[in-house]
Design an enzyme around this catalytic site. Structure first.
Site, PDB file in Angstrom:
ATOM      1  N   ASN A 126       0.679   5.874  -6.299  1.00 33.67           N
ATOM      2  CA  ASN A 126       0.360   6.188  -7.685  1.00 33.67           C
ATOM      3  C   ASN A 126      -0.853   7.120  -7.701  1.00 33.67           C
ATOM      4  O   ASN A 126      -1.700   7.059  -6.815  1.00 33.67           O
ATOM      5  CB  ASN A 126       0.021   4.916  -8.467  1.00 33.67           C
ATOM      6  CG  ASN A 126       1.231   4.042  -8.687  1.00 33.67           C
ATOM      7  OD1 ASN A 126       2.364   4.506  -8.613  1.00 33.67           O
ATOM      8  ND2 ASN A 126       0.992   2.768  -8.958  1.00 33.67           N
ATOM      9  N   ASP A 145       2.655  -8.556  -6.201  1.00 31.76           N
ATOM     10  CA  ASP A 145       1.996  -8.374  -7.496  1.00 31.76           C
ATOM     11  C   ASP A 145       0.636  -9.074  -7.424  1.00 31.76           C
ATOM     12  O   ASP A 145       0.514 -10.285  -7.656  1.00 31.76           O
ATOM     13  CB  ASP A 145       2.849  -8.962  -8.619  1.00 31.76           C
ATOM     14  CG  ASP A 145       2.368  -8.545  -9.999  1.00 31.76           C
ATOM     15  OD1 ASP A 145       1.138  -8.407 -10.173  1.00 31.76           O
ATOM     16  OD2 ASP A 145       3.196  -8.375 -10.902  1.00 31.76           O
TER      17      ASP A 145
END
Length: 397
Positions: free
Chosen positions: A208, A304
């Site tokens: 990202n 996560d």
């Protein structure tokens, strides 16, 4: 907190000296007494009259002023304050302080003092990054000198990078921390930052976009407030903050392991832009481009990290803060993410390319919690970090 505290303010010679005027005003607002020492170079940027008018005190300038030596010599001047603040701390002043030079009033009193010194560096990015300056900074830290900044940003010389003097309110926070236990003293706080790189082969990866600037600024602001900060960062471009425990990682799995290894903490701030997926079997050698052939890759979800820590049972941090970088329906998507992950707060921002926020030095965020929404105006990332750190301190105390 600063009522009747005596601050000896040394103003070095640099364009950032104009911020010293605002710093004096802010200190006086809080009830502090400011005794200014203006260097010869500092006089090129601010006048003795403006400094004296704001401080309400005489400006000390000359080591060999016999009247001053009779009334308050440099020895007494150097020891009559609760704290000595050097702002701006130029490369020249840092070198003098590190090597014990004493050829003017400022350097002489800094050598003669037994009072705590707080330095606010300000210089060109290349000067700050020069090996000589880095050595001088290390010497001063070993000698017990405290630092606030420098910050990232555009400079008067036209260059961009680390070297801007901290803003007056940030210096005020550092002064308050030096003169009393900071509001986060005794607190242990985790901050994640930067991207993760998920390898495809030895030369390619998934990631990202993230400069790491906001995470670095948050870690810096928390450390200034007295927290023990564990800073876990992916391969970001941002300069690593000083005064933190640094853990460098590359992949999401490594970041997850690093986070687990430092728990328990009082608060966890997850500012990292963790890649959602990884390649299950990255190639050990560079994948070659064959005409007409598209390589086949199998993906798996990364751990996560925010949800894992938010949904912990025993050992969960008292405060868990997530970040949501969104391009559409920012508040709605961030609100849903907070509920889905289970974190206490989420900091949402719009990262459409036209905003200039991704990789820039400013941010515009909305803080989402059980108390509702709070939109902050667009401001520098350091200012966002200071405001968020103040909220974290209030929540934990």
């Amino acid at each position: 907190m600063l009522t009747d505290k005596r601050i000896l303010l040394v103003i070095g010679g640099g364009i950032a000296a104009f911020k010293s005027l605002e710093l004096i005003r802010r200190l006086r607002e809080r009830g502090a007494w400011v005794t200014p020492v203006l260097t010869k170079a500092g006089e090129e940027f601010v006048t003795p009259l403006s400094v004296s008018s704001l401080a309400g005190e005489k400006v000390y300038r000359d080591l060999f002023d016999l009247t001053d030596e009779a009334e308050m010599g440099h020895i007494q001047l150097s020891r009559s304050a609760d704290l000595i603040v050097v702002a701006p701390t130029t490369a020249d002043l840092m070198a003098k302080m590190a090597h014990g030079l004493a050829n003017d009033l400022a350097s002489t009193l800094l050598l003669a003092t037994d009072t705590q010194v707080l330095a606010a560096p300000a210089m060109n990015v290349r000067m700050w990054e020069h090996s000589a300056t880095r050595r001088n900074a290390a010497i001063l830290r070993d000698d017990g000198v405290a630092f606030v900044g420098p910050n990232d940003g555009a400079m008067a010389c036209g260059e961009y990078g680390l070297g801007r003097m901290s803003e007056p309110l940030e210096i005020i926070t550092a002064i308050e921390s030096e003169l009393a236990d900071g509001p986060l003293t005794g607190r242990r706080i985790l901050v994640t930052s930067g991207p993760t790189h998920e390898p495809i082969d030895p030369v390619r990866y998934l990631a990202n976009r993230s400069s790491g600037k906001q995470g670095s600024a948050i870690a810096r602001a928390l450390a200034i407030m007295g927290a023990e900060v564990i800073f876990v960062t992916g391969p970001a471009n941002a300069t690593r903050p000083e005064g933190v425990h640094l853990v460098e990682v590359e992949t999401a799995a490594q970041m997850m392991d690093a986070v687990k290894s430092v728990l328990p903490v009082d608060a966890a701030i997850f500012a990292a832009a963790v890649a959602d997926w990884c390649v299950t079997s990255p190639s050990d050698s560079k994948m070659k481009k064959d005409s007409g052939k598209i390589p086949s890759m199998t993906f798996a979800e990364n751990p996560d990290i925010l949800a894992s820590v938010s949904q912990m049972g025993d050992g969960r941090p008292a405060l868990v803060v997530g970040f949501a970088a969104e391009t559409d329906e920012v508040v709605a998507n961030a609100t849903a993410k907070r509920l889905r992950k289970g974190c206490d707060w989420i900091v949402a921002n719009d990262v459409n390319l036209e905003t200039g926020i991704m990789g820039g030095c400013e941010n515009a965020v909305t803080l989402i919690s059980d108390d509702g929404l709070e939109s902050w105006p667009r401001m520098g990332k350091d200012a966002v970090a200071q405001q968020l750190a103040a909220r974290i301190a209030a929540a934990l105390n």
